[in-house]
Design a protein around this motif. Structure first.
Motif, mmCIF file in Angstrom:
data_model
loop_
_atom_site.group_PDB
_atom_site.id
_atom_site.type_symbol
_atom_site.label_atom_id
_atom_site.label_comp_id
_atom_site.label_asym_id
_atom_site.label_seq_id
_atom_site.Cartn_x
_atom_site.Cartn_y
_atom_site.Cartn_z
ATOM 1 N N PHE A 242 2.833 18.801 -4.053
ATOM 2 C CA PHE A 242 3.472 19.674 -3.055
ATOM 3 C C PHE A 242 4.455 18.924 -2.156
ATOM 4 N N TYR A 243 4.801 17.719 -2.575
ATOM 5 C CA TYR A 243 5.925 17.020 -1.928
ATOM 6 C C TYR A 243 7.184 17.517 -2.644
ATOM 7 N N THR A 244 7.515 18.753 -2.335
ATOM 8 C CA THR A 244 8.506 19.462 -3.145
ATOM 9 C C THR A 244 9.798 19.712 -2.380
ATOM 10 N N THR B 233 0.838 -1.203 0.000
ATOM 11 C CA THR B 233 0.000 0.000 0.000
ATOM 12 C C THR B 233 0.872 1.251 0.000
ATOM 13 N N GLN B 234 0.288 2.339 -0.480
ATOM 14 C CA GLN B 234 0.859 3.677 -0.278
ATOM 15 C C GLN B 234 -0.323 4.607 -0.031
ATOM 16 N N CYS B 235 -0.443 5.081 1.180
ATOM 17 C CA CYS B 235 -1.637 5.874 1.525
ATOM 18 C C CYS B 235 -1.374 7.375 1.635
ATOM 19 N N GLU B 236 -0.159 7.798 1.938
ATOM 20 C CA GLU B 236 0.075 9.239 1.956
ATOM 21 C C GLU B 236 0.150 9.740 0.505
ATOM 22 N N ALA B 237 -0.461 10.861 0.192
ATOM 23 C CA ALA B 237 -1.245 11.676 1.098
ATOM 24 C C ALA B 237 -2.716 11.223 1.096
ATOM 25 N N GLY C 148 17.082 6.511 8.355
ATOM 26 C CA GLY C 148 16.966 7.428 9.493
ATOM 27 C C GLY C 148 15.722 8.293 9.368
ATOM 28 N N HIS C 149 15.534 8.887 8.191
ATOM 29 C CA HIS C 149 14.400 9.792 7.975
ATOM 30 C C HIS C 149 13.076 9.105 8.342
ATOM 31 N N GLU C 150 12.861 7.928 7.784
ATOM 32 C CA GLU C 150 11.568 7.256 8.041
ATOM 33 C C GLU C 150 11.453 6.884 9.515
ATOM 34 N N TYR C 151 12.554 6.439 10.094
ATOM 35 C CA TYR C 151 12.495 6.083 11.512
ATOM 36 C C TYR C 151 12.171 7.326 12.359
ATOM 37 N N PHE C 152 12.826 8.440 12.045
ATOM 38 C CA PHE C 152 12.606 9.662 12.850
ATOM 39 C C PHE C 152 11.152 10.136 12.752
ATOM 40 N N HIS C 153 10.508 9.829 11.624
ATOM 41 C CA HIS C 153 9.094 10.206 11.494
ATOM 42 C C HIS C 153 8.234 9.573 12.600
ATOM 43 N N ASN C 154 8.724 8.491 13.218
ATOM 44 C CA ASN C 154 7.863 7.881 14.235
ATOM 45 C C ASN C 154 7.448 8.905 15.286
ATOM 46 N N PHE D 268 7.510 1.948 -6.607
ATOM 47 C CA PHE D 268 7.221 2.921 -5.550
ATOM 48 C C PHE D 268 7.421 4.327 -6.102
ATOM 49 N N ASN D 269 6.484 5.212 -5.789
ATOM 50 C CA ASN D 269 6.551 6.556 -6.365
ATOM 51 C C ASN D 269 7.630 7.435 -5.744
ATOM 52 N N MET D 270 7.933 7.204 -4.462
ATOM 53 C CA MET D 270 8.948 8.046 -3.808
ATOM 54 C C MET D 270 10.024 7.141 -3.210
ATOM 55 N N GLY D 271 10.733 7.644 -2.201
ATOM 56 C CA GLY D 271 11.830 6.871 -1.616
ATOM 57 C C GLY D 271 11.357 5.835 -0.607
ATOM 58 N N ALA D 272 10.465 6.247 0.281
ATOM 59 C CA ALA D 272 10.016 5.350 1.340
ATOM 60 C C ALA D 272 8.824 5.977 2.054
ATOM 61 N N MET D 273 8.183 5.179 2.916
ATOM 62 C CA MET D 273 6.998 5.683 3.616
ATOM 63 C C MET D 273 7.004 5.209 5.066
ATOM 64 N N GLU D 274 6.706 6.143 5.957
ATOM 65 C CA GLU D 274 6.883 5.942 7.397
ATOM 66 C C GLU D 274 5.688 5.301 8.104
ATOM 67 N N ASN D 275 4.875 4.473 7.418
ATOM 68 C CA ASN D 275 3.700 3.864 8.053
ATOM 69 C C ASN D 275 4.047 3.342 9.457
ATOM 70 N N PRO E 43 -0.157 9.328 -12.724
ATOM 71 C CA PRO E 43 -0.166 10.790 -12.758
ATOM 72 C C PRO E 43 0.910 11.440 -11.880
ATOM 73 N N GLN E 44 1.213 10.850 -10.729
ATOM 74 C CA GLN E 44 2.230 11.480 -9.866
ATOM 75 C C GLN E 44 3.578 11.532 -10.578
ATOM 76 N N ILE E 45 3.915 10.452 -11.255
ATOM 77 C CA ILE E 45 5.203 10.403 -11.944
ATOM 78 C C ILE E 45 5.193 11.352 -13.148
ATOM 79 N N LEU F 191 5.674 20.664 8.452
ATOM 80 C CA LEU F 191 5.772 20.431 9.898
ATOM 81 C C LEU F 191 6.502 19.114 10.147
ATOM 82 N N LYS F 192 6.072 18.072 9.410
ATOM 83 C CA LYS F 192 6.753 16.787 9.622
ATOM 84 C C LYS F 192 7.927 16.604 8.670
ATOM 85 N N GLU F 193 7.815 17.109 7.426
ATOM 86 C CA GLU F 193 8.880 16.817 6.466
ATOM 87 C C GLU F 193 10.094 17.728 6.659
ATOM 88 N N GLY F 194 9.860 19.016 6.843
ATOM 89 C CA GLY F 194 10.993 19.916 7.048
ATOM 90 C C GLY F 194 11.759 19.532 8.310
HETATM 91 N N1 HT7 Z 1 6.128 10.843 3.913
HETATM 92 C C1 HT7 Z 1 6.433 10.104 2.755
HETATM 93 C C2 HT7 Z 1 5.715 10.671 1.581
HETATM 94 C C3 HT7 Z 1 5.458 9.716 0.483
HETATM 95 C C4 HT7 Z 1 4.620 9.979 -0.601
HETATM 96 C C5 HT7 Z 1 3.913 11.104 -0.934
HETATM 97 C C6 HT7 Z 1 3.167 11.084 -2.121
HETATM 98 C C7 HT7 Z 1 3.182 9.945 -2.940
HETATM 99 C C8 HT7 Z 1 3.914 8.854 -2.584
HETATM 100 C C9 HT7 Z 1 4.646 8.874 -1.418
HETATM 101 N N2 HT7 Z 1 5.453 7.945 -0.864
HETATM 102 C C10 HT7 Z 1 5.934 8.458 0.315
HETATM 103 C C11 HT7 Z 1 7.881 10.030 2.448
HETATM 104 C C12 HT7 Z 1 8.736 10.748 3.408
HETATM 105 O O1 HT7 Z 1 8.921 11.933 3.313
HETATM 106 O O2 HT7 Z 1 9.214 10.155 4.343
#
Ligand code: HT7
Ligand code: ZN
Length: 871
Positions: free
Chosen positions: A375-377, A119-123, A296-302, A258-265, A821-823, A318-321
């Motif tokens: 806006f994930y910029t 799954t990828q739920c954000e946003a 580290g980034h994803e872990y710190f998001h916890n 995967f559309n981005m690098g990783a996700m902090e679920n 579309p995101q890509i 707030l969370k990403e910066g």
């Molecule tokens: N918080 C995560 C954001 C993310 C995302 C956003 C839109 C589409 C797909 C995505 N995959 C992950 C990543 C991060 O900043 O840790």
């Protein structure tokens, strides 16, 4: 598509106290049953308005309230959701729906990647799974049951496993319960035939946490570095922020699509395989470092993201910066601090400054959007991190820690705003940051024009700073920013002069006015200012440094960042002159002073080799483009190529000595010292090959054939691809592919080396690569390597004068928009900056962008970027 405004934010009408999900996985028809305990939000007001749920591309099967089926005539299916009438302040809602993971190529919601469900739920991906108030300020306790056929032995979700068994028809099920309330964007599910690497971590308070990394069997040997990085990150967050992990298990899963690098679920991070898998034979040093920082980034998001989350998506920074700032500091502590800062600032100056000066410019906290994924910029992430860094600079390490402690304590379990973050920083330190808040609301890169005057008679040195900020879309006028300007003053001996009675040699000036003069007294001589040390604010500084002064700073500045920055300013001045000479048809010439400066850097045995490598690197074409008022692509290409060639020729002997001196037969290790040595060695190799001399290319061949690690192998292959004869290049590429064809990450690197080659003919090569059996249009990593490499990292060929590079990108964007579309919306960015180009090239770029617009119905993602860029 409609525009969403921050000013329209309203609290949710209903809250969800608990969420029970039941999945029966099937590739084309997954059944989702959701049971929600819903309650009217007392903060929302009187009455019982209809319950409006988000839902996209779902097949609705049934709706029940408190166990009774609701007839279809009672609720209303909306284009993007469901509206259900409500007659009690609390009730249990049950919804059954079906989804199709196999055909989900958007990679949002539930989808299949190489036969594995993820799954990828954000946003806003949860609404592609089931109907739900899919917004971050609705936080609920989730229980998830996954039912799947036996070919999916691993079934994962957030929290702790509480039950498992077999259904009557022989399928297996597992139930997971997450004890922490969370928004839907942190939900995750994974099902597949996966192997795992397991370890454990004992927290500062003595709790044992099980750590697991899941991958396909073939990648199981590539998890060790990520596991080590995870344990380092857990320790670092305890030591630097006092934050412990809170569940008994922490899982990481690697997926190829995967559309981005990783996700902090929560408790179940999902990673792009490219950002977690590594071995010395298959991954370069920069991949090793990227993995450490993303883990580290994803872990710190916890903590910064999950325990304390965002109220709405305008607050994303707030969370990403904050988390990017945290991961940057983590990487700086684990590696060379100066080099990490240089890498980050280089990237910011090239790409974020370009975004700030382009058609999609927006503040760190945007005030409107059509599609939040756009806006994930770099502004939200990287400039957002710089804003947090400035707070750190203003408050000092201790004050910042007090502020972050208060922030976590005050807002634990809540969905909050950037304002809450600043307030905690203010309250914990008894300071006011009123003017500083403008960094969140005003877009654009501020410019500081600095002048100085020294009065010999009084010993007074006056530094005048004028700040300005160019207009950005929707923001013509800007109010002055509060800018921390760190500086030192160098005396004629090259040492830092004391700046106050306490003997401090560095100060942080508080620049708050449009124009301000700062006086330093008691100086015996006119000092040379070292401005914006360590890049203390995301601004451009203009000061009329002479060549001699820059050479002096390069040699003497005690701030490593500014030594590097002086080298960049010097190179920039020379490259500007070359561009101008080229435009005027003059013959080109590289100043001897620049060559001498580079030589002395190369011969300096006291400097960190990684810093030397950074100082030897000329500003990239992209950086030069960003710094130009009007981009003249041809002049930039010619000037840089000339300068690089002239340096390579003049420094040949020194480069060779340095290269040979750094050769090592030690077994590979990704530690800072060895990474630094490889970095300088490979910088030397690339320079040597620029000359296209046979003996230099022979060195590259030797390194390519003998390399025992991917860093050396890829650097040598890169040199061959750019500078060797076609036959030798093809032979090396073929050999490399034969050896690594089974390894997805190496094949991606192989694609990238070819798509970024500055050689004429690369565009045709890129088209050829898209027909290669390993290319997959539905896989973002492959698209990023082949098409993205060409559009973003191949300035020379992308800017072909006939405009064919732009046309190619437009064509690919149109095709990709139907799948993902995101890509598509990211890939189009290189052709959105047409207004900055001189002459015909700009028109050609605009034409390509217009062709995208005219191609038919665009996704909301792509429409937003294209329409704003054409406006
Ligand atoms: N918080 C995560 C954001 C993310 C995302 C956003 C839109 C589409 C797909 C995505 N995959 C992950 C990543 C991060 O900043 O840790
Ligand atoms: Zn993040």
């Amino acid at each position: 598509p409609s525009t969403v405004y921050l000013k329209d934010y309203r609290v949710p009408e209903y809250l969800v106290d608990s969420t029970r999900l039941h999945f029966e996985l099937q590739p084309k028809a997954t059944l989702v049953k959701s049971q929600l305990k819903i309650r009217r939000n007392p903060a929302a007001g009187e009455g019982l308005p209809p319950l409006v749920l988000d839902g996209v591309e779902l097949e609705l099967l049934s709706v029940s309230i408190d166990g009774k089926l609701v007839p279809a005539s009672r609720y209303q299916e909306l284009p993007q959701g469901l509206s259900i009438p409500v007659d009690a302040p609390e009730f249990e809602l049950e919804i059954h729906n079906r989804i199709n993971p196999e055909d989900n190529t958007s990679l949002e919601g539930l989808y299949l990647s190489n036969g594995m469900y993820c799954t990828q739920c954000e946003a806003e991906g949860f609404r592609k799974i089931t109907y739900y108030p899919d917004r971050p300020d609705v936080m609920s306790r989730f229980t998830t049951t996954i039912v799947a056929p036996r070919q999916y032995p691993v079934l994962l979700s957030n929290g702790n496993e509480t039950a498992r068994g077999t259904t009557e028809d022989g399928r297996q099920f597992v139930t997971w319960e997450d004890p922490f309330a969370k928004p839907s964007y942190l939900f995750a599910l994974v099902a597949g035939d996966l192997q795992q690497v397991e370890d454990s971590y004992t927290t500062a308070s003595g709790r044992e946490v099980k750590l697991q990394i899941f991958t396909e069997a073939k990648n199981i040997g590539k998890c060790d570095h990520a596991m080590r990085s995870l344990k380092k990150a857990m320790r670092w967050d305890e030591e630097v922020y006092g934050r412990e992990y809170d569940l008994d298990i922490f899982m990481v899963v690697a997926v190829d699509h995967f559309n981005m690098g990783a996700m902090e679920n929560k408790g179940l991070n999902i990673f792009n395989s490219a950002c977690v898998l590594a071995s010395p034979e298959t991954a370069t040093d920069s991949t090793f470092q990227r993995i450490e920082s993303i883990v580290g980034h994803e872990y710190f998001h916890n903590w910064s993201g999950n325990r304390v989350t965002c109220r709405d998506w305008f607050q994303l920074s707030l969370k990403e910066g904050f988390t990017v700032f945290r991961d940057a500091e983590f990487s700086a502590d684990m590696n060379s601090r100066a080099v990490k800062r240089i890498e980050d600032v280089s990237m910011l100056r090239t790409t974020q400054f370009a975004e700030d000066g382009g058609p999609m410019a927006h503040p760190v906290r945007p005030d409107s959007y059509m599609e939040i994924s756009n806006f994930y910029t770099l502004t939200v992430y990287e400039k957002g991190a710089e804003v947090v860094r400035m707070i750190h600079t203003l408050l000092g390490a201790e004050g910042f820690r007090k502020g972050s402690d208060l922030y976590f304590e005050r807002h634990d379990g809540c969905a909050v705003t950037c304002e809450d973050f600043i307030k905690a920083m203010e309250d914990a330190n008894g300071v006011g940051l009123t003017q500083f808040r403008r960094w969140y609301s005003q877009a654009g890169t501020p410019v500081l024009d600095v002048t100085d005057a020294y009065d010999e008679a009084t010993g007074n040195y006056a530094l005048t700073v004028k700040q300005s900020c160019p207009p950005t879309p929707g923001q013509e006028q800007k109010l002055p920013f509060h800018i921390p300007l760190a500086l030192g003053l160098l005396g004629a001996e090259g040492t830092d002069l004391p700046l106050d009675s306490a003997g401090n040699t560095q100060v942080v000036l508080q620049v708050t006015e449009q124009e301000q003069t700062f006086n330093f007294t008691g100086l015996q001589e006119k000092p040379l200012p070292s401005l914006l040390r360590d890049f203390s604010a995301p601004v451009k500084v203009r000061y009329g440094y002479t060549t001699e002064q820059l050479l002096f700073l390069m040699r003497n500045d005690s701030d490593a960042f500014n030594r590097w920055d002086a080298s960049q300013r010097l190179a920039f001045m020379a490259l500007e002159q070359l561009q101008s000479d080229y435009r005027q048809g003059k013959s080109l010439y590289l100043p001897e002073a620049l060559v001498a400066a580079y030589r002395s850097v190369l011969q300096n045995r006291d400097l960190d080799p990684a810093l030397i490598a950074e100082m030897l690197a000329l500003p990239s074409e992209q950086t030069l483009a960003e710094q130009s008022e009007q981009i003249d692509a041809e002049a930039i290409i010619v000037a840089r190529k000339f300068a690089r060639g002239a340096l390579a020729k003049a420094l040949k002997d020194d480069l060779l000595v340095c290269y040979r001196g750094l050769h090592s037969d030690k077994p590979y290790s990704p530690d800072a010292a060895e990474i630094a040595a490889r970095s300088l060695k490979n910088t030397c190799l690339t320079y040597l090959c620029v000359t296209e001399d046979t003996d230099a290319l022979e060195l590259a061949q030797q390194q390519f054939h003998r390399a025992s690690n991917m860093t050396d192998s890829a650097a040598a292959l890169g040199a061959l691809v750019n500078f060797a004869e076609a036959a030798d290049t093809e032979a090396a590429l073929a050999q490399f592919y034969q050896r690594w064809r089974q390894d997805t990450q190496v094949v991606e690197l192989w694609f990238g080396l070819q798509s970024t080659s500055a050689r004429w003919g690369t565009l045709e090569k890129v088209r050829e690569l898209m027909q290669h059996p390993a290319f997959e249009q539905k896989n973002p990593n492959k698209v990023r390597a082949v098409i993205g490499g060409f559009a973003n990292r191949n300035f020379t060929q992308f800017h072909r004068a006939d405009g064919s590079g732009f046309e190619f990108v437009a064509e690919q964007v149109i095709a990709l928009d139907k799948l993902n579309p995101q890509i598509a919306a990211r890939l189009v960015i290189p052709i959105t900056r047409w207004k900055k180009y001189r002459g015909e090239l700009g028109e050609k770029m605009q034409g390509a962008l217009q062709a995208v617009m005219d191609s038919g119905k665009l996704s909301a993602d792509l429409y937003e970027v294209v329409s704003k860029s054409l406006a």
